[in-house]
Design a protein around this motif. Structure first.
Motif, short mmCIF file in Angstrom:
data_model
loop_
_atom_site.label_atom_id
_atom_site.label_comp_id
_atom_site.label_asym_id
_atom_site.label_seq_id
_atom_site.Cartn_x
_atom_site.Cartn_y
_atom_site.Cartn_z
N ALA A 33 8.41 -16.12 -16.58
CA ALA A 33 7.18 -14.79 -15.50
C ALA A 33 6.58 -14.47 -16.09
O ALA A 33 5.28 -14.01 -16.17
N GLN A 34 7.17 -13.28 -17.05
CA GLN A 34 6.62 -11.87 -17.26
C GLN A 34 5.23 -12.61 -18.07
O GLN A 34 4.33 -12.41 -18.97
N LEU A 35 6.39 -13.82 -19.43
CA LEU A 35 4.78 -14.65 -20.47
C LEU A 35 4.05 -15.14 -19.74
O LEU A 35 3.11 -15.74 -20.33
N ALA A 36 3.89 -15.72 -18.85
CA ALA A 36 2.92 -16.60 -18.59
C ALA A 36 1.78 -15.41 -17.70
O ALA A 36 1.18 -15.84 -16.74
N GLY A 37 2.44 -14.47 -17.49
CA GLY A 37 1.13 -13.73 -16.74
C GLY A 37 1.24 -13.05 -15.02
O GLY A 37 0.60 -13.19 -14.92
N LEU A 38 2.23 -13.51 -15.28
CA LEU A 38 2.32 -12.75 -13.33
C LEU A 38 2.40 -11.54 -12.96
O LEU A 38 2.85 -11.10 -14.05
N ARG A 39 1.66 -10.94 -12.10
CA ARG A 39 1.64 -9.62 -12.48
C ARG A 39 2.54 -8.67 -12.33
O ARG A 39 3.89 -9.15 -11.21
N ASP A 40 2.35 -7.59 -13.07
CA ASP A 40 3.70 -6.46 -13.30
C ASP A 40 4.64 -5.91 -12.23
O ASP A 40 5.73 -6.08 -11.48
N GLY A 41 3.36 -5.89 -10.73
CA GLY A 41 4.89 -5.56 -9.93
C GLY A 41 5.65 -7.26 -9.25
O GLY A 41 6.43 -6.43 -8.51
N VAL A 42 4.80 -7.61 -9.54
CA VAL A 42 5.50 -8.92 -9.08
C VAL A 42 7.01 -9.11 -10.03
O VAL A 42 8.13 -9.12 -9.36
N VAL A 43 6.73 -9.03 -10.97
CA VAL A 43 7.81 -8.96 -11.74
C VAL A 43 8.93 -7.97 -11.94
O VAL A 43 10.50 -8.07 -11.76
N ARG A 44 7.79 -6.61 -11.51
CA ARG A 44 9.88 -5.36 -11.21
C ARG A 44 10.33 -5.87 -9.94
O ARG A 44 11.46 -5.69 -10.28
N ARG A 45 9.77 -6.40 -9.04
CA ARG A 45 10.53 -6.86 -7.77
C ARG A 45 11.39 -7.60 -8.35
O ARG A 45 12.61 -7.87 -7.74
N ALA A 46 10.79 -9.07 -8.81
CA ALA A 46 11.78 -9.84 -8.95
C ALA A 46 12.86 -9.64 -9.43
O ALA A 46 14.29 -9.70 -9.20
N ARG A 47 12.35 -8.51 -10.84
CA ARG A 47 14.36 -8.23 -11.22
C ARG A 47 14.97 -7.01 -10.41
O ARG A 47 15.86 -7.62 -10.70
N GLU A 48 14.63 -6.59 -9.54
CA GLU A 48 14.89 -5.49 -8.45
C GLU A 48 16.08 -6.35 -7.48
O GLU A 48 16.86 -6.15 -7.39
N VAL A 49 15.70 -7.66 -7.26
CA VAL A 49 16.01 -8.63 -6.29
C VAL A 49 17.14 -9.47 -6.89
O VAL A 49 18.17 -9.97 -6.59
N LEU A 50 16.78 -9.49 -8.05
CA LEU A 50 18.03 -10.29 -8.75
C LEU A 50 19.19 -9.67 -9.38
O LEU A 50 19.93 -9.91 -8.64
N GLY A 51 18.72 -8.11 -8.90
CA GLY A 51 19.79 -7.51 -9.38
C GLY A 51 20.72 -7.33 -8.58
O GLY A 51 21.76 -7.24 -8.36
N THR A 52 19.53 -7.14 -7.19
CA THR A 52 20.70 -7.21 -6.05
C THR A 52 20.92 -9.06 -5.34
O THR A 52 22.04 -8.20 -5.35
N VAL A 53 21.04 -9.97 -6.06
CA VAL A 53 21.76 -11.03 -5.58
C VAL A 53 23.02 -10.95 -7.03
O VAL A 53 23.51 -11.73 -6.64
N LYS A 54 23.01 -10.51 -7.83
CA LYS A 54 23.76 -11.01 -8.40
C LYS A 54 24.90 -9.63 -8.47
O LYS A 54 25.81 -10.07 -9.11
N GLY A 55 24.57 -8.61 -8.40
CA GLY A 55 25.05 -7.33 -7.69
C GLY A 55 26.10 -7.06 -8.41
O GLY A 55 27.36 -6.23 -8.06
#
Length: 222
Positions: free
Chosen positions: A200-222
């Motif tokens: 998603a980052q390579l596709a040009g998704l905004r940095d803020g969205v990518v950062r938040r996605a990583r935070e959510v992913l870390g929470t989901v994967k626990g």
């Protein structure tokens, strides 16, 4: 069905020759259902398609784009790839996908080659995993054909423990810190990483969205 250093002739033509990574693939009685996991953009779909092209070219007596090939007679080649709908006839993307899968299960035989690029992605995760699991078991137990199934359902990596002729493969990556390099090389063994946020980052998704996605992913994967 054995291919050494097989290639996709169309994709290779459209890119510098030294950039295309050839791959080895083999199916035999011990390994006739190959489950392929790995990141988005790593080359799973390309490998599926180049196998299909090699099989078709061999059946018609044409040149096969591989350093070495041993390809027996295939009575049919089935593919379930891509995503499309038929809304004019009331068919959603998922319904089209299921219809294509149904046609394969009704018509494939022991001498067929089946190439599946995702099954069950258009519905809930649990429904999708259940359908993909059951389809793989049916192809293995009831039909007995040569099958390659590229999937992001990492739950399916448990299947080779239950199915005698199934094996796990993955398309390799090299990870250094936050940098991911796709090696486009098929290797034995499964992987539980898809690197979707990185793509998603390579596709040009905004940095803020990518950062938040990583935070959510870390929470989901626990």
């Amino acid at each position: 069905l054995r291919l050494r250093e097989c290639r996709h002739p169309v994709i290779e033509r459209l890119m510098p020759r030294e950039s295309f990574i050839p791959n080895d693939v083999h199916f035999d009685e011990a390994e006739r259902v190959l489950l392929v996991t790995g990141p988005n953009m790593a080359g799973k779909s390309t490998i599926l398609r180049q196998i299909g092209l090699c099989v078709v070219l061999a059946q018609m007596g044409a040149f096969v784009p591989a350093a070495e090939a041993s390809i027996g007679v295939a009575d049919r080649l089935f593919t379930r790839v891509g995503a499309s709908d038929n809304l004019a006839q009331g068919q959603s993307t998922f319904m089209v996908e299921m219809s294509e899968t149904s046609a394969i299960l009704h018509n494939a035989g022991p001498r067929s080659v089946v190439l599946l690029d995702e099954i069950g992605r258009g519905t809930s995760t649990y429904d999708g995993v259940a359908i993909a699991w059951a389809v793989t078991e049916y192809l293995h137990d009831r039909i007995g054909c040569k099958t390659m199934f590229a999937t992001h359902y990492h739950e399916l990596m448990q299947l080779p423990e239950k199915l005698q002729h199934a094996r796990n493969y993955n398309v390799a990556v090299r990870e250094t810190g936050e940098t991911v390099v796709f090696l486009h090389r098929l290797e034995p063994g499964g992987t539980d990483r898809s690197y979707g946020v990185h793509v998603a980052q390579l596709a040009g998704l905004r940095d803020g969205v990518v950062r938040r996605a990583r935070e959510v992913l870390g929470t989901v994967k626990g």
